[in-house]
Motif scaffolding. Sequence first.
Motif, PDB file in Angstrom:
ATOM      1  N   GLU A  24       0.839  -1.191   0.000  1.00 52.93           N
ATOM      2  CA  GLU A  24       0.000   0.000   0.000  1.00 52.93           C
ATOM      3  C   GLU A  24       0.878   1.246   0.000  1.00 52.93           C
ATOM      4  O   GLU A  24       1.904   1.283   0.686  1.00 52.93           O
ATOM      5  CB  GLU A  24      -0.905   0.024   1.224  1.00 52.93           C
ATOM      6  CG  GLU A  24      -1.963  -1.054   1.213  1.00 52.93           C
ATOM      7  CD  GLU A  24      -2.887  -0.939   2.407  1.00 52.93           C
ATOM      8  OE1 GLU A  24      -4.031  -0.519   2.218  1.00 52.93           O
ATOM      9  OE2 GLU A  24      -2.430  -1.262   3.514  1.00 52.93           O
ATOM     10  N   PRO A  25       0.481   2.257  -0.771  1.00 52.62           N
ATOM     11  CA  PRO A  25       1.248   3.506  -0.722  1.00 52.62           C
ATOM     12  C   PRO A  25       1.096   4.128   0.666  1.00 52.62           C
ATOM     13  O   PRO A  25       0.094   3.906   1.338  1.00 52.62           O
ATOM     14  CB  PRO A  25       0.599   4.376  -1.795  1.00 52.62           C
ATOM     15  CG  PRO A  25      -0.753   3.789  -2.020  1.00 52.62           C
ATOM     16  CD  PRO A  25      -0.668   2.342  -1.653  1.00 52.62           C
ATOM     17  N   PRO A  26       2.090   4.890   1.095  1.00 51.48           N
ATOM     18  CA  PRO A  26       1.992   5.499   2.428  1.00 51.48           C
ATOM     19  C   PRO A  26       0.844   6.500   2.485  1.00 51.48           C
ATOM     20  O   PRO A  26       0.525   7.160   1.498  1.00 51.48           O
ATOM     21  CB  PRO A  26       3.335   6.208   2.599  1.00 51.48           C
ATOM     22  CG  PRO A  26       3.851   6.410   1.217  1.00 51.48           C
ATOM     23  CD  PRO A  26       3.290   5.291   0.382  1.00 51.48           C
ATOM     24  N   LEU A  27       0.223   6.560   3.631  1.00 51.61           N
ATOM     25  CA  LEU A  27      -0.856   7.521   3.855  1.00 51.61           C
ATOM     26  C   LEU A  27      -0.231   8.875   4.154  1.00 51.61           C
ATOM     27  O   LEU A  27       0.606   8.995   5.049  1.00 51.61           O
ATOM     28  CB  LEU A  27      -1.728   7.064   5.015  1.00 51.61           C
ATOM     29  CG  LEU A  27      -2.911   7.936   5.352  1.00 51.61           C
ATOM     30  CD1 LEU A  27      -3.847   8.072   4.163  1.00 51.61           C
ATOM     31  CD2 LEU A  27      -3.659   7.373   6.534  1.00 51.61           C
ATOM     32  N   LEU A  28      -0.621   9.884   3.388  1.00 52.03           N
ATOM     33  CA  LEU A  28      -0.048  11.223   3.526  1.00 52.03           C
ATOM     34  C   LEU A  28      -1.147  12.274   3.578  1.00 52.03           C
ATOM     35  O   LEU A  28      -2.280  12.025   3.169  1.00 52.03           O
ATOM     36  CB  LEU A  28       0.855  11.535   2.330  1.00 52.03           C
ATOM     37  CG  LEU A  28       2.003  10.574   2.062  1.00 52.03           C
ATOM     38  CD1 LEU A  28       2.637  10.875   0.714  1.00 52.03           C
ATOM     39  CD2 LEU A  28       3.036  10.660   3.164  1.00 52.03           C
ATOM     40  N   PHE A  29      -0.787  13.451   4.042  1.00 49.08           N
ATOM     41  CA  PHE A  29      -1.682  14.601   3.955  1.00 49.08           C
ATOM     42  C   PHE A  29      -1.419  15.289   2.625  1.00 49.08           C
ATOM     43  O   PHE A  29      -0.306  15.733   2.363  1.00 49.08           O
ATOM     44  CB  PHE A  29      -1.427  15.599   5.102  1.00 49.08           C
ATOM     45  CG  PHE A  29      -1.964  15.138   6.416  1.00 49.08           C
ATOM     46  CD1 PHE A  29      -3.309  15.259   6.714  1.00 49.08           C
ATOM     47  CD2 PHE A  29      -1.124  14.583   7.364  1.00 49.08           C
ATOM     48  CE1 PHE A  29      -3.816  14.837   7.934  1.00 49.08           C
ATOM     49  CE2 PHE A  29      -1.610  14.161   8.590  1.00 49.08           C
ATOM     50  CZ  PHE A  29      -2.955  14.281   8.868  1.00 49.08           C
ATOM     51  N   LYS A  30      -2.441  15.374   1.771  1.00 54.66           N
ATOM     52  CA  LYS A  30      -2.311  16.141   0.528  1.00 54.66           C
ATOM     53  C   LYS A  30      -2.427  17.625   0.852  1.00 54.66           C
ATOM     54  O   LYS A  30      -1.850  18.464   0.183  1.00 54.66           O
ATOM     55  CB  LYS A  30      -3.402  15.718  -0.464  1.00 54.66           C
ATOM     56  CG  LYS A  30      -3.172  14.335  -1.045  1.00 54.66           C
ATOM     57  CD  LYS A  30      -4.339  13.865  -1.876  1.00 54.66           C
ATOM     58  CE  LYS A  30      -4.457  14.605  -3.176  1.00 54.66           C
ATOM     59  NZ  LYS A  30      -5.550  14.071  -4.020  1.00 54.66           N
TER      60      LYS A  30
END
Length: 93
Positions: A24-30
């Motif tokens: 899974e791609p890392p969870l980030l704040f856009k």
Amino acid sequence: KSDSDTYSCDIGDAQSRAKLVVQEPPLLFKQELRNEEAKEGKQVRLTCELSKPGTPVKWMKGGTVLCASEKYELRQQGTVAELIIRDVKAADA
């Protein structure tokens, strides 16, 4: 992620196997939270945008987890999470 598993191809007398690992791609704040100013008695809206829709969000003030109430409204739609604080007081800063 749920597709991660061992897959096989069977032709009767022989079998070939492969393991699939889906990362899974890392969870980030856009878009991160921004500082806000509000007049006492008004309402303020804090908004952030996440890189993945449906991500569980926990809103906190200092070390205290906030729950939905007459004071706080917690919204989440797609990748956008919002906290609405009603009737702001100096203690809300």
